[in-house]
Design a protein around this motif. Structure first.
Motif, PDB file in Angstrom:
ATOM      1  N   MET A   1     137.273  51.735   1.888  1.00  0.00           N
ATOM      2  CA  MET A   1     138.246  52.821   2.036  1.00  0.00           C
ATOM      3  C   MET A   1     138.034  53.901   0.980  1.00  0.00           C
ATOM      4  SD  MET A   1     141.900  51.039   2.874  1.00  0.00           S
ATOM      5  CE  MET A   1     142.208  50.190   4.410  1.00  0.00           C
ATOM      6  N   SER A   2     138.317  55.129   1.346  1.00  0.00           N
ATOM      7  CA  SER A   2     138.218  56.234   0.394  1.00  0.00           C
ATOM      8  C   SER A   2     139.276  57.267   0.742  1.00  0.00           C
ATOM      9  CB  SER A   2     136.823  56.850   0.448  1.00  0.00           C
ATOM     10  OG  SER A   2     136.542  57.308   1.761  1.00  0.00           O
ATOM     11  N   GLY A   3     139.391  58.302  -0.090  1.00  0.00           N
ATOM     12  CA  GLY A   3     140.438  59.295   0.107  1.00  0.00           C
ATOM     13  C   GLY A   3     140.080  60.377   1.098  1.00  0.00           C
ATOM     14  N   PHE A   4     141.019  61.299   1.297  1.00  0.00           N
ATOM     15  CA  PHE A   4     140.822  62.406   2.230  1.00  0.00           C
ATOM     16  C   PHE A   4     139.667  63.313   1.804  1.00  0.00           C
ATOM     17  CE2 PHE A   4     145.516  61.705   2.964  1.00  0.00           C
ATOM     18  CZ  PHE A   4     145.385  61.262   4.274  1.00  0.00           C
ATOM     19  N   LYS A   5     139.464  63.460   0.480  1.00  0.00           N
ATOM     20  CA  LYS A   5     138.475  64.425  -0.007  1.00  0.00           C
ATOM     21  C   LYS A   5     137.056  64.075   0.419  1.00  0.00           C
ATOM     22  CE  LYS A   5     138.102  62.149  -4.522  1.00  0.00           C
ATOM     23  NZ  LYS A   5     138.355  62.266  -5.969  1.00  0.00           N
ATOM     24  N   ASN A   6     136.820  62.818   0.797  1.00  0.00           N
ATOM     25  CA  ASN A   6     135.478  62.401   1.201  1.00  0.00           C
ATOM     26  C   ASN A   6     135.254  62.480   2.704  1.00  0.00           C
ATOM     27  OD1 ASN A   6     134.656  61.675  -1.466  1.00  0.00           O
ATOM     28  ND2 ASN A   6     135.883  59.821  -1.303  1.00  0.00           N
ATOM     29  N   ILE A   7     136.236  63.002   3.423  1.00  0.00           N
ATOM     30  CA  ILE A   7     136.114  63.107   4.881  1.00  0.00           C
ATOM     31  C   ILE A   7     135.603  64.492   5.255  1.00  0.00           C
ATOM     32  CG2 ILE A   7     137.411  63.100   7.057  1.00  0.00           C
ATOM     33  CD1 ILE A   7     139.278  61.029   5.804  1.00  0.00           C
ATOM     34  N   ILE A   8     134.626  64.516   6.168  1.00  0.00           N
ATOM     35  CA  ILE A   8     134.032  65.783   6.608  1.00  0.00           C
ATOM     36  C   ILE A   8     134.852  66.335   7.766  1.00  0.00           C
ATOM     37  CG2 ILE A   8     131.907  66.878   7.408  1.00  0.00           C
ATOM     38  CD1 ILE A   8     130.536  64.178   6.530  1.00  0.00           C
ATOM     39  N   GLY A   9     135.307  67.573   7.643  1.00  0.00           N
ATOM     40  CA  GLY A   9     136.054  68.218   8.718  1.00  0.00           C
ATOM     41  C   GLY A   9     137.481  67.698   8.858  1.00  0.00           C
ATOM     42  N   HIS A  10     138.037  67.867  10.065  1.00  0.00           N
ATOM     43  CA  HIS A  10     139.392  67.413  10.416  1.00  0.00           C
ATOM     44  C   HIS A  10     140.450  67.958   9.453  1.00  0.00           C
ATOM     45  CE1 HIS A  10     137.272  64.931  13.200  1.00  0.00           C
ATOM     46  NE2 HIS A  10     136.779  64.129  12.270  1.00  0.00           N
ATOM     47  N   LYS A  11     140.300  69.208   9.080  1.00  0.00           N
ATOM     48  CA  LYS A  11     141.177  69.831   8.092  1.00  0.00           C
ATOM     49  C   LYS A  11     142.637  69.827   8.526  1.00  0.00           C
ATOM     50  CE  LYS A  11     141.575  74.074   5.351  1.00  0.00           C
ATOM     51  NZ  LYS A  11     141.015  75.444   5.135  1.00  0.00           N
ATOM     52  N   GLN A  12     142.895  70.153   9.799  1.00  0.00           N
ATOM     53  CA  GLN A  12     144.287  70.239  10.271  1.00  0.00           C
ATOM     54  C   GLN A  12     144.974  68.871  10.265  1.00  0.00           C
ATOM     55  OE1 GLN A  12     143.701  72.275  14.069  1.00  0.00           O
ATOM     56  NE2 GLN A  12     144.692  74.090  13.230  1.00  0.00           N
ATOM     57  N   ILE A  14     144.181  66.285   8.370  1.00  0.00           N
ATOM     58  CA  ILE A  14     144.368  65.894   6.967  1.00  0.00           C
ATOM     59  C   ILE A  14     145.554  66.639   6.361  1.00  0.00           C
ATOM     60  CG2 ILE A  14     143.332  66.000   4.655  1.00  0.00           C
ATOM     61  CD1 ILE A  14     140.613  65.466   6.032  1.00  0.00           C
ATOM     62  N   GLU A  15     145.671  67.927   6.643  1.00  0.00           N
ATOM     63  CA  GLU A  15     146.787  68.716   6.113  1.00  0.00           C
ATOM     64  C   GLU A  15     148.120  68.178   6.631  1.00  0.00           C
ATOM     65  OE1 GLU A  15     146.070  72.804   7.032  1.00  0.00           O
ATOM     66  OE2 GLU A  15     144.660  73.094   5.368  1.00  0.00           O
ATOM     67  N   HIS A  16     148.148  67.787   7.907  1.00  0.00           N
ATOM     68  CA  HIS A  16     149.382  67.230   8.483  1.00  0.00           C
ATOM     69  C   HIS A  16     149.783  65.947   7.754  1.00  0.00           C
ATOM     70  CE1 HIS A  16     152.264  66.327  11.804  1.00  0.00           C
ATOM     71  NE2 HIS A  16     152.047  65.093  11.377  1.00  0.00           N
ATOM     72  N   LEU A  17     148.830  65.045   7.570  1.00  0.00           N
ATOM     73  CA  LEU A  17     149.128  63.756   6.927  1.00  0.00           C
ATOM     74  C   LEU A  17     149.505  63.946   5.456  1.00  0.00           C
ATOM     75  CD1 LEU A  17     146.249  61.612   8.506  1.00  0.00           C
ATOM     76  CD2 LEU A  17     148.679  61.609   9.137  1.00  0.00           C
ATOM     77  N   ARG A  18     148.795  64.813   4.772  1.00  0.00           N
ATOM     78  CA  ARG A  18     149.107  65.078   3.354  1.00  0.00           C
ATOM     79  C   ARG A  18     150.497  65.686   3.205  1.00  0.00           C
ATOM     80  NH1 ARG A  18     143.509  67.467   0.690  1.00  0.00           N
ATOM     81  NH2 ARG A  18     143.047  65.621  -0.566  1.00  0.00           N
ATOM     82  N   ASN A  57     150.864  60.540  -5.061  1.00  0.00           N
ATOM     83  CA  ASN A  57     150.320  61.866  -4.732  1.00  0.00           C
ATOM     84  C   ASN A  57     149.792  61.896  -3.289  1.00  0.00           C
ATOM     85  OD1 ASN A  57     150.857  62.838  -7.329  1.00  0.00           O
ATOM     86  ND2 ASN A  57     148.920  62.024  -8.110  1.00  0.00           N
ATOM     87  N   ASP A  58     149.316  63.096  -2.875  1.00  0.00           N
ATOM     88  CA  ASP A  58     148.799  63.219  -1.513  1.00  0.00           C
ATOM     89  C   ASP A  58     147.287  62.983  -1.447  1.00  0.00           C
ATOM     90  OD1 ASP A  58     148.025  65.508  -2.797  1.00  0.00           O
ATOM     91  OD2 ASP A  58     148.607  66.882  -1.196  1.00  0.00           O
ATOM     92  N   GLU A  59     146.729  62.461  -2.523  1.00  0.00           N
ATOM     93  CA  GLU A  59     145.327  62.030  -2.575  1.00  0.00           C
ATOM     94  C   GLU A  59     145.296  60.775  -3.445  1.00  0.00           C
ATOM     95  OE1 GLU A  59     141.332  61.867  -1.771  1.00  0.00           O
ATOM     96  OE2 GLU A  59     142.610  63.487  -1.018  1.00  0.00           O
TER      97      GLU A  59
END
Length: 329
Positions: A1-12, A14-18, A57-59
């Motif tokens: 498992m890793s955080g959102f910052k290591n995911i490519i794309g899917h910005k919208q 990720i923003e919703h979940l954060r 936090n959100d990360e």
């Protein structure tokens, strides 16, 4: 498992979940819907890890006890629902792993998170069992359903979940990742990105598998020599396709990309815009030999072959018709 910052794309997404985490408005149920390889598991893992992180936090910090447990896949409050039957998730799977467990409070966290991969394979009975929990979930429960086709779920389940659809990721982002992180050569990254059509998982798989290289070489050899092939050789090639490890749609997509390169070169005479620049001599030869109408007929025939195969028309018959169309044009 890793955080959102290591995911490519899917910005919208990720923003919703954060935002939900930051505003303390996390829903009890989510559906992450996207094709295979699009990143659903990574997003679900990052979401779960972030929710359980001790920093709030959100990360995720990646350093606290909770994050370390999540990264080692042994967090007691992050449960991946499993199933033995490959084609379906049964009612017992849901009852034992979710319904009978969800009443137990979290061991060490604020949340208890259940992730159901391939949730579109839930049987009707399993969906009804899940629905009972979705109707009155405990305050600490978060259920995440990962689907390729969320329409396979009951409307009553869909109405109780927030559905987040995963979009295609930009080619430039995927190519940069392949070259900088995976150390994939430029020419191979270009082919993998073009072939994956915005699917990160598929691009990574194509760039790292020898099966794809072999399929590409065999296919291009056939395309180069098609005019000289006898019918028995065509049939033998069909049998070889059937034995190949990669999905038949991958094979058909590969042929489509080849003929699009032929059509593009015929129209523009520009090598730089081609996917298969390393096959320029063969592409140029076919562009000279084939008409615009003939190339378009082939591309249409490939699309028809895909539809027929999905309708379970006999594989050898479909491929024979396709290869004959390619020879005739």
């Amino acid at each position: 498992m890793s955080g959102f910052k290591n995911i490519i794309g899917h910005k919208q997404v990720i923003e919703h979940l954060r935002s939900a985490i930051k505003l303390d408005k996390v829903s009890h149920a989510y559906i992450l819907n996207g094709e295979e390889g699009s990143g659903k598991k990574m997003l679900a893992s990052a979401f779960a890890m972030t929710l359980q992180c001790e920093t709030g936090n959100d990360e995720p910090c990646g350093k606290c006890k909770s994050c370390i447990q999540a990264m080692n896949n042994n967090h007691p409050d992050i449960i991946w629902v499993t199933h033995e039957k490959p084609g379906s998730i049964g009612v017992d799977d849901i009852r034992v792993q979710l319904n009978n467990d969800i009443g137990i409070k979290p061991y060490s966290s604020n949340y208890k998170i259940y992730i159901i991969n391939e949730a579109d394979k839930l049987t009707l009975q399993a969906q009804n069992a899940l629905l009972k929990t979705l109707e009155e979930p405990p305050a600490y429960a978060v259920i995440v359903l990962l689907t390729v086709n969320h329409e396979a779920l009951l409307q009553t389940i869909l109405s109780r979940c927030i559905t987040l659809n995963l979009r295609f990721v930009e080619d430039d982002l995927i190519k940069r990742y392949l070259m900088e992180v995976k150390q994939v050569p430029d020419y191979k990254a270009n082919i993998s990105v073009a072939f994956a059509q915005g699917n990160v998982g598929k691009a990574i798989n194509l760039a790292s598998t020898e099966d794809f290289d072999q399929l590409k070489d065999d296919t291009f050899s056939m395309l180069r020599n098609m005019n000289d092939m006898e019918m028995y050789e065509v049939i033998e090639y069909i049998k070889k396709i059937a034995e190949n490890k990669l999905n038949i749609e991958d094979y058909l997509d590969l042929i489509t990309m080849w003929f699009r390169d032929v059509l593009l070169f015929k129209a523009t005479n520009d090598v730089n815009s081609l996917v298969f620049k390393d096959s320029i001599s063969d592409i140029k030869k076919q562009a000279n030999e084939r008409s615009y109408n003939g190339i378009e007929n082939i591309i249409d025939a490939i699309d028809k072959a895909k539809v027929r195969l999905k309708a379970n028309v006999n594989f050898e018959l479909v491929m024979e018709l396709l290869l004959l169309t390619m020879k005739e044009n």
